[in-house]
Motif scaffolding. Structure first.
Motif, short mmCIF file in Angstrom:
data_model
loop_
_atom_site.label_atom_id
_atom_site.label_comp_id
_atom_site.label_asym_id
_atom_site.label_seq_id
_atom_site.Cartn_x
_atom_site.Cartn_y
_atom_site.Cartn_z
N THR A 26 25.69 -82.43 31.85
CA THR A 26 25.90 -81.17 32.57
C THR A 26 26.61 -80.19 31.65
OG1 THR A 26 28.12 -81.71 33.39
CG2 THR A 26 26.24 -82.51 34.69
N PRO A 27 26.64 -78.90 32.00
CA PRO A 27 27.34 -77.92 31.16
C PRO A 27 28.81 -78.28 30.94
CG PRO A 27 25.95 -76.80 32.74
CD PRO A 27 25.91 -78.24 33.11
N PHE A 28 29.48 -78.82 31.97
CA PHE A 28 30.90 -79.14 31.83
C PHE A 28 31.11 -80.40 30.99
CE2 PHE A 28 31.07 -77.09 36.27
CZ PHE A 28 31.10 -75.82 35.70
N GLN A 29 30.17 -81.34 31.04
CA GLN A 29 30.25 -82.50 30.15
C GLN A 29 30.11 -82.06 28.70
OE1 GLN A 29 27.07 -84.78 32.01
NE2 GLN A 29 28.54 -86.33 32.71
N ARG A 30 29.22 -81.13 28.44
CA ARG A 30 29.07 -80.61 27.07
C ARG A 30 30.34 -79.91 26.62
NH1 ARG A 30 23.66 -77.25 26.31
NH2 ARG A 30 23.99 -77.75 24.11
N ARG A 32 33.41 -80.58 27.61
CA ARG A 32 34.37 -81.64 27.33
C ARG A 32 34.10 -82.26 25.96
NH1 ARG A 32 32.87 -86.63 30.53
NH2 ARG A 32 31.22 -86.47 28.95
N ASP A 33 32.85 -82.56 25.68
CA ASP A 33 32.50 -83.22 24.42
C ASP A 33 32.76 -82.31 23.22
OD1 ASP A 33 31.75 -85.26 26.08
OD2 ASP A 33 29.59 -84.98 25.82
N HIS A 37 35.38 -83.13 20.10
CA HIS A 37 34.90 -83.18 18.72
C HIS A 37 35.43 -82.03 17.85
CE1 HIS A 37 32.16 -86.61 19.05
NE2 HIS A 37 31.85 -86.16 20.25
N SER A 38 36.24 -81.16 18.42
CA SER A 38 36.76 -80.03 17.65
C SER A 38 37.86 -80.46 16.69
CB SER A 38 37.29 -78.95 18.59
OG SER A 38 38.47 -79.40 19.25
N SER A 39 38.02 -79.69 15.62
CA SER A 39 39.10 -79.95 14.65
C SER A 39 40.46 -79.78 15.31
CB SER A 39 38.98 -79.01 13.45
OG SER A 39 37.75 -79.19 12.79
N ALA A 40 40.58 -78.78 16.15
CA ALA A 40 41.87 -78.51 16.80
C ALA A 40 42.31 -79.68 17.67
CB ALA A 40 41.79 -77.23 17.63
N LEU A 86 34.83 -80.77 34.75
CA LEU A 86 35.46 -79.47 34.50
C LEU A 86 36.98 -79.61 34.45
CD1 LEU A 86 35.47 -76.44 34.12
CD2 LEU A 86 35.26 -76.17 36.61
N ALA A 87 37.54 -80.35 35.41
CA ALA A 87 38.98 -80.58 35.39
C ALA A 87 39.39 -81.28 34.10
CB ALA A 87 39.39 -81.42 36.60
N GLU A 88 38.59 -82.24 33.66
CA GLU A 88 38.88 -82.97 32.44
C GLU A 88 38.80 -82.05 31.21
OE1 GLU A 88 37.40 -87.10 30.26
OE2 GLU A 88 35.97 -85.92 31.44
N ALA A 89 37.79 -81.20 31.15
CA ALA A 89 37.64 -80.30 30.00
C ALA A 89 38.83 -79.36 29.88
CB ALA A 89 36.34 -79.50 30.14
#
Length: 389
Positions: A26-30, A32-33, A37-40, A86-89
């Motif tokens: 889903t858009p919100f799973q993307r 979160r991922d 995977h971000s450097s920050a 979404l809450a997780e992201a």
């Protein structure tokens, strides 16, 4: 099945830069991922909250804190019929903008940045996910959905009144909403509110745990506090003579559970009383729907007062705060005066900035992204004549 007032993935307002949808997420799973995977996000491993990194391996870092917050946010969202991803992201992203050395580093960087618009970690988090993370071919930032960006920007509540001049906002917020309106005059979604309350739950309990581990106070002392005392009493009744380490863990996990249960009970009632049937109606209520009860708010005020006096103002913490503030302030001064000492890409941006404010923003972005250990290393290399660069 999510409730009607949840932010449903299929009804997302989308991304600033249109992308094909994923066949598997889903858009919100993307979202979160991409955050994970971000450097920050990786750098949060070596950013601390109260103690600096080398004080010990058992204390929470921004990374472990963010994981704890995300775990609570998913629990709240699942029970309340919200969209967990979404809450997780929002929970995973909420601390991305923090400087090294916790709030001490933020205070020092804000003081240095006052002539140039100040510094705010929430605004910096938005700046990171919309601009600084430059890895994709077609856009800067992570190109997160509107709902995740909204949650990052205003999970603690509205940032301005409707129609207000954005000049009163931090520059990172003002510049972004000028091209992608996040409706900063409203409350955020219930999912973002759940992430905000999860942050409160996590730090209220883990600061007690870290303070005990550090020997800044004793279990007997915190057992006099509201909520905490009841939990210690329950453990003593159920497990008389339990060894101190297990007793402490059993009591604090009960504190954690009590805070979660209070939020769930209070929020269920507020959601029912609100009459809201859509996510937009949640935003337009003019008050949060995910909240602690009034009684618990009063109790937590006493807990935070104790932690403020016995932990945040402890002489050991104060000494580290003083060192950390000096490191951040001196690094800012050095980079502003001599941008040639910055790494290549940062140096070019700083030296080609059209104004002192532009250079200051580059310097602030660079310092804010540092881990505790890198900031100490960089400061030593730039100020110690005997240090090798």
């Amino acid at each position: 099945m999510p409730a009607s007032y949840a932010c449903l993935p299929a009804a997302s307002r989308g991304r600033l830069h249109a992308e094909p949808e994923s066949a598997h997420r889903t858009p919100f799973q993307r979202d979160r991922d991409r955050i994970i995977h971000s450097s920050a996000f990786r750098r949060l491993k070596h950013k601390t909250q109260v103690f600096v990194e080398h004080e010990g391996d058992y204390y929470r870092t921004r990374l472990t804190h963010s994981i704890e917050v995300a775990q609570v946010a998913r629990t709240l969202a699942r029970d309340l019929g919200l969209t967990e991803e979404l809450a997780e992201a929002v929970a995973l992203a909420h601390d991305l903008g923090h400087t090294p050395f916790g709030h001490t580093g933020e205070d020092a960087l804000h003081a240095a940045m006052i002539p140039y618009g100040g510094f705010d970690h929430n605004a910096q988090a938005l700046r990171i996910v919309t601009e600084i993370e430059a890895r994709y071919a077609e856009f800067d930032g992570l190109n997160l959905t509107w709902e995740t960006l909204e949650g990052i920007a205003k999970h603690n509540g509205p940032l301005c009144e409707m129609g207000a001049d954005t000049g009163e906002l931090h520059y990172a917020l003002a510049e972004y909403v000028a091209r992608h309106d996040l409706e900063l005059h409203t409350h955020a979604s219930a999912e973002a509110q759940a992430a905000a309350l999860s942050d409160d739950i996590a730090y209220n309990t883990h600061d007690l745990d870290d303070g005990l581990r550090a020997g800044l106070f004793t279990a007997e002392e915190i057992a006099t506090l509201p909520v905490v005392g009841d939990c210690f009493a329950e453990v003593d009744r159920r497990y008389p003579g339990l060894d101190p380490a297990r007793r402490q863990h059993e009591a604090l996990r009960r504190v954690f559970g009590a805070l979660v249960e209070d939020v769930l009970e209070t929020s269920r009632l507020r959601l029912a009383q609100s009459g809201a049937e859509t996510a937009d109606e949640i935003r337009a209520l003019g008050r949060p729907v995910i909240a602690f009860s009034d009684g618990l708010v009063s109790d937590l005020r006493q807990v935070r007062g104790f932690l403020f006096e016995r932990m945040y103002r402890h002489w050991r913490v104060a000494r580290m705060r003083r060192k950390a503030a000096a490191v951040v302030a001196e690094l800012f001064e050095i980079y502003m005066e001599t941008p040639r000492v910055l790494p290549d890409d940062w140096r070019d941006s700083a030296m080609h900035a059209m104004s002192a404010a532009g250079r200051a923003r580059v310097v602030a972005d660079y310092i804010a992204g540092m881990t505790d250990r890198f900031a100490l290393q960089e400061h030593r290399q730039l100020t110690d004549p005997m240090s090798r660069t």
